[in-house]
Design an enzyme around this catalytic site. Structure first.
Site, short mmCIF file in Angstrom:
data_model
loop_
_atom_site.label_atom_id
_atom_site.label_comp_id
_atom_site.label_asym_id
_atom_site.label_seq_id
_atom_site.Cartn_x
_atom_site.Cartn_y
_atom_site.Cartn_z
N ASP A 17 0.81 -1.22 0.00
CA ASP A 17 0.00 0.00 0.00
C ASP A 17 0.84 1.27 0.00
O ASP A 17 0.41 2.30 0.51
CB ASP A 17 -0.96 0.04 1.21
N LYS A 20 2.19 2.36 -5.27
CA LYS A 20 2.87 1.99 -6.53
C LYS A 20 2.07 2.48 -7.73
O LYS A 20 2.62 2.89 -8.74
CB LYS A 20 3.09 0.48 -6.60
P1 IMP Z 1 -2.97 -12.74 1.73
O1 IMP Z 1 -2.09 -12.12 0.71
O2 IMP Z 1 -4.44 -12.50 1.48
O3 IMP Z 1 -2.65 -14.18 1.96
O4 IMP Z 1 -2.69 -12.01 3.14
C1 IMP Z 1 -1.46 -12.18 3.84
C2 IMP Z 1 -1.03 -10.88 4.51
O5 IMP Z 1 -0.67 -9.93 3.50
C3 IMP Z 1 -2.13 -10.19 5.33
O6 IMP Z 1 -1.52 -9.53 6.42
C4 IMP Z 1 -2.69 -9.15 4.38
O7 IMP Z 1 -3.29 -8.07 5.05
C5 IMP Z 1 -1.42 -8.74 3.66
N1 IMP Z 1 -1.69 -8.19 2.31
C6 IMP Z 1 -2.01 -8.87 1.20
N2 IMP Z 1 -2.15 -8.04 0.15
C7 IMP Z 1 -1.88 -6.80 0.62
C8 IMP Z 1 -1.83 -5.52 0.00
O8 IMP Z 1 -2.04 -5.35 -1.21
N3 IMP Z 1 -1.50 -4.49 0.82
C9 IMP Z 1 -1.24 -4.64 2.13
N4 IMP Z 1 -1.27 -5.82 2.75
C10 IMP Z 1 -1.59 -6.90 2.00
#
Ligand code: IMP
Length: 435
Positions: A17, A20
């Site tokens: 976040d 980008k």
């Molecule tokens: P997942 O990618 O859904 O498996 O989530 C794993 C971790 O990555 C969690 O803490 C999410 O909040 C974080 N996360 C996944 N995608 C993003 C993003 O685009 N921005 C910030 N955090 C992310």
């Protein structure tokens, strides 16, 4: 002689976040080829064109450029229903202007059971839940590693899949049963795949992506390889197990785009002037609630994909030293600097861990990161409104001090600083395509 194009890998420098999409919006014009390399609809970047706003999750940021050719790369995981929904939304708003949208046949499909399995797993972790986006990202990468994944290219020969699907079901249905979930029939899976085929088939690229990129470079076209999330969410190098399930650093650009490391000319990272993270996991510089709430409100720090409030912290030196080293940053872009106006800014120089001084985040096991004490250094306060500044010299002294501290910690020069949410509210120091 024709000039060669430049291949740039762009990555998030913190926990995702960082903005980008903003980089692409400001500097994407000279780029012909945009390649998103990993992750799926867990990501979210905000696209604003002519005052209209849309959050894209899967599409590369270049979709709004009419000349652009945009690709969803090899290490992505794609939910075809999300793809369809996003595509329709972008088209309706007139955002989808690019010349080509292509999807790698090697990308994996997020299957419905991957969503179910993730929900059960997160519930079972209780207080230690990762706090995932619940989009089936991790479980799809898990199926890929178990050699039980279904790839986008498989949609082109569904008639060859029945035995494979039976093997998958024999593995995942007992799991679903154990969690008390619904099991899947062979027919339900085939129907889903037929639906996916109809959505995805027109976009599957016939030519290898690596060829496209290498040719582009040779013929003078610039290529932007976009990573998703940020360095500390990297599956290997991040704050494991509180990470996503893909490679989020420049090293991942090679696999996700199918190119060798020497094809990449420069690696740029985008950083906020402070730090945020969503979901669980250690966050050494996390701020006390009141100040966090102020920064969250000013910076609109709410997850673009899930609507969850982002956790807020000071800029973290050991984190930046780590991320810069593993990413090999050649330059940085600093975003959201204006959010800190009127706030007594601090930056973490190092951590204390027992009687040890820690300069780089990876000197401490990630499970111990919750027990380090950040040593905070006062940078000062800039009371002036910097949102109208367009050159570095016109910035207040304290703001300049903050930016040079960030560049020192990141060990890389600043390409640009964004000082407001609108396109053009940027101080440009170097042209990323000639740098
Ligand atoms: P997942 O990618 O859904 O498996 O989530 C794993 C971790 O990555 C969690 O803490 C999410 O909040 C974080 N996360 C996944 N995608 C993003 C993003 O685009 N921005 C910030 N955090 C992310």
């Amino acid at each position: 002689m024709m000039a060669t194009g430049k291949v740039v890998a762009l990555n998030g420098g913190q926990w995702g976040d960082e903005g980008k999409g903003r980089f692409v919006d400001e500097f994407g014009k000279p780029v012909k080829f945009f390649v998103r390399v990993a992750g799926g609809d867990n990501a979210g970047h905000t696209v604003i064109v002519d005052g209209k706003k849309m959050v894209a999750h899967l599409m590369p940021s270049g979709i709004t450029y009419p000349e652009a050719r945009c690709f969803l790369g090899h290490d992505m995981v794609i939910n075809p229903r999300s793809f369809q929904k996003e595509f329709a939304g972008l088209q309706e708003l007139g955002f989808l202007k690019c010349q080509q949208l292509g999807v790698s046949p090697l990308a994996h499909l997020i299957m419905p059971y991957c969503l179910d399995l993730e929900k059960f797993r997160e519930q079972a972790r209780g207080k230690s839940a990762i706090g995932t986006t619940l989009r089936g990202i991790g479980t799809t990468y898990e199926m890929k590693a178990r050699r039980l994944g279904i790839r986008v290219g498989d949609l082109q020969h569904l008639e060859k899949l029945p035995d494979y699907i039976s093997t998958i079901l024999a593995e995942i249905n007992p799991d679903l049963n154990r969690w008390g979930g619904e099991v899947y029939s062979f027919q339900a899976i085939m129907e889903f795949l037929e639906e996916a085929r109809q959505i995805m088939a027109p976009y599957i690229i016939g030519e290898p992506l690596s060829k496209i990129i290498i040719q582009a470079k040779k013929f003078g076209d610039n290529v932007l390889i976009e990573g998703a999330q940020g360095a500390e969410l990297d599956l290997t190098h991040g704050t494991y197990p509180y990470v996503t399930s893909s490679s989020t650093i420049a090293g991942g650009a090679c696999s996700g785009a199918g190119i060798g490391p020497r094809v990449i000319d420069s690696v740029y990272a985008v950083l906020k002037a402070y730090t945020t993270r969503v979901g669980g996991g250690p966050f050494p510089t996390e701020l006390p609630t009141e100040l966090a709430a102020l920064i969250r409100e000013r910076g609109g720090e709410v997850g673009a994909s899930t609507g969850r409030p982002r956790r807020i912290g000071w800029l973290d030196g050991p984190q930046l030293r780590h991320a810069s080293r593993i990413g090999g940053w050649d330059g940085i872009v600093i975003t959201k600097a204006d959010v800190l106006q009127g706030i007594e800014v601090k930056v973490c120089d190092y951590y204390s861990y027992g009687n040890k001084t820690v300069w780089d985040m990876d000197e401490v096991d990630s499970r111990e990161l919750g027990n380090v004490q950040p040593s905070l250094q006062d940078v000062g306060i800039f009371t002036e409104d910097i949102s109208g500044c367009r050159d570095y010299d016109s910035l207040p002294k304290t703001a300049k001090m903050l930016f040079s501290t960030i560049a020192d910690l990141a060990g890389a020069p600043i390409l640009a600083i964004s000082v407001g949410p609108e396109r053009g509210q940027t101080i440009s120091l170097q042209n990323p395509w000639n740098y």
